[in-house]
Structures are given as structure tokens and as C-alpha cells.
Motif scaffolding. Structure first.
Motif, mmCIF file in Angstrom:
data_model
loop_
_atom_site.group_PDB
_atom_site.id
_atom_site.type_symbol
_atom_site.label_atom_id
_atom_site.label_comp_id
_atom_site.label_asym_id
_atom_site.label_seq_id
_atom_site.Cartn_x
_atom_site.Cartn_y
_atom_site.Cartn_z
ATOM 1 N N PHE A 124 0.833 -1.201 0.000
ATOM 2 C CA PHE A 124 0.000 0.000 0.000
ATOM 3 C C PHE A 124 0.870 1.254 0.000
ATOM 4 C CE2 PHE A 124 -2.149 3.403 2.331
ATOM 5 C CZ PHE A 124 -3.268 3.573 1.537
ATOM 6 N N ASN A 125 1.877 1.275 0.868
ATOM 7 C CA ASN A 125 2.765 2.442 0.943
ATOM 8 C C ASN A 125 3.512 2.668 -0.372
ATOM 9 O OD1 ASN A 125 2.057 3.076 3.581
ATOM 10 N ND2 ASN A 125 3.627 1.748 4.443
ATOM 11 N N LEU A 126 3.956 1.580 -0.998
ATOM 12 C CA LEU A 126 4.647 1.715 -2.278
ATOM 13 C C LEU A 126 3.701 2.229 -3.361
ATOM 14 C CD1 LEU A 126 6.821 -1.522 -2.306
ATOM 15 C CD2 LEU A 126 7.639 0.835 -2.136
ATOM 16 N N ARG A 127 2.454 1.779 -3.354
ATOM 17 C CA ARG A 127 1.489 2.275 -4.332
ATOM 18 C C ARG A 127 1.223 3.762 -4.146
ATOM 19 N NH1 ARG A 127 -3.792 -0.149 -4.097
ATOM 20 N NH2 ARG A 127 -3.289 -0.672 -1.977
ATOM 21 N N MET A 128 1.153 4.212 -2.896
ATOM 22 C CA MET A 128 0.933 5.633 -2.645
ATOM 23 C C MET A 128 2.141 6.459 -3.091
ATOM 24 S SD MET A 128 -2.061 6.042 -1.579
ATOM 25 C CE MET A 128 -2.648 4.609 -2.453
ATOM 26 N N GLN A 129 3.337 5.951 -2.830
ATOM 27 C CA GLN A 129 4.539 6.652 -3.283
ATOM 28 C C GLN A 129 4.583 6.720 -4.805
ATOM 29 O OE1 GLN A 129 8.028 4.872 -1.609
ATOM 30 N NE2 GLN A 129 7.408 5.296 0.503
ATOM 31 N N HIS A 130 4.173 5.634 -5.452
ATOM 32 C CA HIS A 130 4.166 5.607 -6.912
ATOM 33 C C HIS A 130 3.148 6.605 -7.463
ATOM 34 C CE1 HIS A 130 4.790 3.971 -10.880
ATOM 35 N NE2 HIS A 130 3.492 3.754 -11.016
ATOM 36 N N ALA A 131 1.989 6.693 -6.818
ATOM 37 C CA ALA A 131 0.940 7.595 -7.285
ATOM 38 C C ALA A 131 1.344 9.056 -7.138
ATOM 39 C CB ALA A 131 -0.350 7.333 -6.520
ATOM 40 N N THR A 132 2.118 9.353 -6.100
ATOM 41 C CA THR A 132 2.559 10.731 -5.887
ATOM 42 C C THR A 132 3.937 10.989 -6.509
ATOM 43 O OG1 THR A 132 3.505 10.156 -3.740
ATOM 44 C CG2 THR A 132 1.236 10.980 -3.765
ATOM 45 N N GLN A 133 4.409 10.036 -7.296
ATOM 46 C CA GLN A 133 5.683 10.110 -8.012
ATOM 47 C C GLN A 133 6.874 10.318 -7.087
ATOM 48 O OE1 GLN A 133 5.025 13.062 -11.006
ATOM 49 N NE2 GLN A 133 3.643 11.748 -12.169
ATOM 50 N N GLN A 134 6.824 9.678 -5.923
ATOM 51 C CA GLN A 134 7.939 9.728 -4.982
ATOM 52 C C GLN A 134 8.743 8.439 -4.996
ATOM 53 O OE1 GLN A 134 6.032 10.522 -1.259
ATOM 54 N NE2 GLN A 134 5.820 12.711 -1.660
ATOM 55 N N LEU A 135 8.278 7.451 -5.734
ATOM 56 C CA LEU A 135 8.943 6.143 -5.766
ATOM 57 C C LEU A 135 9.970 6.132 -6.883
ATOM 58 C CD1 LEU A 135 9.006 3.307 -4.542
ATOM 59 C CD2 LEU A 135 7.298 2.635 -6.219
ATOM 60 N N GLY A 136 11.229 5.958 -6.506
ATOM 61 C CA GLY A 136 12.289 5.944 -7.500
ATOM 62 C C GLY A 136 12.477 4.591 -8.146
ATOM 63 N N ASN A 137 12.397 3.536 -7.357
ATOM 64 C CA ASN A 137 12.636 2.189 -7.849
ATOM 65 C C ASN A 137 11.296 1.450 -7.935
ATOM 66 O OD1 ASN A 137 13.630 -0.277 -8.511
ATOM 67 N ND2 ASN A 137 14.782 -0.597 -6.627
ATOM 68 N N THR A 138 10.698 1.457 -9.112
ATOM 69 C CA THR A 138 9.369 0.862 -9.257
ATOM 70 C C THR A 138 9.400 -0.665 -9.245
ATOM 71 O OG1 THR A 138 9.555 1.026 -11.656
ATOM 72 C CG2 THR A 138 8.452 2.840 -10.504
ATOM 73 N N SER A 139 10.569 -1.266 -9.328
ATOM 74 C CA SER A 139 10.641 -2.731 -9.286
ATOM 75 C C SER A 139 10.301 -3.262 -7.900
ATOM 76 C CB SER A 139 12.027 -3.216 -9.707
ATOM 77 O OG SER A 139 12.995 -2.851 -8.748
ATOM 78 N N GLN A 140 10.319 -2.397 -6.901
ATOM 79 C CA GLN A 140 9.935 -2.821 -5.549
ATOM 80 C C GLN A 140 8.486 -3.277 -5.513
ATOM 81 O OE1 GLN A 140 10.820 0.783 -3.413
ATOM 82 N NE2 GLN A 140 12.731 -0.060 -2.598
ATOM 83 N N LEU A 141 7.632 -2.648 -6.315
ATOM 84 C CA LEU A 141 6.225 -3.045 -6.368
ATOM 85 C C LEU A 141 6.085 -4.501 -6.795
ATOM 86 C CD1 LEU A 141 4.629 0.116 -7.975
ATOM 87 C CD2 LEU A 141 4.016 -0.864 -5.782
ATOM 88 N N THR A 142 6.814 -4.879 -7.812
ATOM 89 C CA THR A 142 6.752 -6.255 -8.312
ATOM 90 C C THR A 142 7.283 -7.238 -7.283
ATOM 91 O OG1 THR A 142 7.088 -5.404 -10.540
ATOM 92 C CG2 THR A 142 7.438 -7.759 -10.204
ATOM 93 N N LYS A 143 8.376 -6.888 -6.622
ATOM 94 C CA LYS A 143 8.962 -7.776 -5.628
ATOM 95 C C LYS A 143 8.008 -8.014 -4.463
ATOM 96 C CE LYS A 143 13.702 -6.496 -6.689
ATOM 97 N NZ LYS A 143 14.911 -5.813 -6.246
ATOM 98 N N VAL A 144 7.353 -6.952 -4.004
ATOM 99 C CA VAL A 144 6.428 -7.092 -2.883
ATOM 100 C C VAL A 144 5.204 -7.901 -3.302
ATOM 101 C CG1 VAL A 144 4.912 -5.816 -1.312
ATOM 102 C CG2 VAL A 144 7.237 -5.034 -1.696
ATOM 103 N N ARG A 145 4.705 -7.673 -4.518
ATOM 104 C CA ARG A 145 3.551 -8.439 -4.997
ATOM 105 C C ARG A 145 3.867 -9.925 -5.074
ATOM 106 N NH1 ARG A 145 2.641 -5.001 -9.432
ATOM 107 N NH2 ARG A 145 3.103 -6.745 -10.783
ATOM 108 N N ARG A 146 5.061 -10.251 -5.524
ATOM 109 C CA ARG A 146 5.457 -11.656 -5.618
ATOM 110 C C ARG A 146 5.637 -12.279 -4.238
ATOM 111 N NH1 ARG A 146 9.553 -11.699 -10.817
ATOM 112 N NH2 ARG A 146 7.915 -11.263 -12.329
ATOM 113 N N ASP A 147 6.166 -11.505 -3.293
ATOM 114 C CA ASP A 147 6.288 -12.003 -1.921
ATOM 115 C C ASP A 147 4.914 -12.268 -1.318
ATOM 116 O OD1 ASP A 147 9.044 -12.033 -1.908
ATOM 117 O OD2 ASP A 147 9.241 -10.065 -0.947
ATOM 118 N N ILE A 148 3.949 -11.385 -1.598
ATOM 119 C CA ILE A 148 2.584 -11.594 -1.105
ATOM 120 C C ILE A 148 2.031 -12.892 -1.680
ATOM 121 C CG2 ILE A 148 0.216 -10.713 -1.270
ATOM 122 C CD1 ILE A 148 1.444 -7.872 -1.104
#
Length: 64
Positions: free
Chosen positions: A26-50
């Protein structure tokens, strides 16, 4: 995180891990939406861990 590490945990530990990952996602999605997330591959890694945690939880439930 590896599936073998997850299989060594009990159901309560897996559920806690899942909750932490969902909050992190959730926090990574919010950072991505506000364009504060530099490394977008973190989203994929967390989704796969889930997905890994949920898979191990279902495996444990089917064994019972």
C-alpha cells in the motif's frame, strides 16, 4: 524471501508476514501515485512475496 523460509513458519507468523507485506505494498502504491517512488521494481517484488506467502498458507491449509 524464499518459499523454504516461509514453510518453516507457523500460520500465525505467515499471517503477520502477509499483513506487513500488504502494508508495504500500500505504501509503495501511494509513493508511486505521488511520483515519490524511484525504484518501481519494488512493487513487483512485494507483490510476488505476497503471492508466495498466500501460496504457502494455502498449502498448509490443504494439508490439514
Amino acid at each position: 524471501m524464499k518459499a523454504s523460509e516461509l514453510r518453516s513458519k507457523d500460520a500465525a507468523g505467515l499471517q503477520q508476514e502477509l499483513n506487513e507485506l500488504l502494508k508495504a505494498h500500500f505504501n509503495l502504491r501511494m509513493q508511486h501515485a505521488t511520483q515519490q517512488l524511484g525504484n518501481t521494481s519494488q512493487l513487483t517484488k512485494v507483490r510476488r512475496d505476497i503471492a508466495r506467502v498466500r501460496t504457502v498458507l494455502r498449502e498448509a491449509a490443504s494439508k490439514k
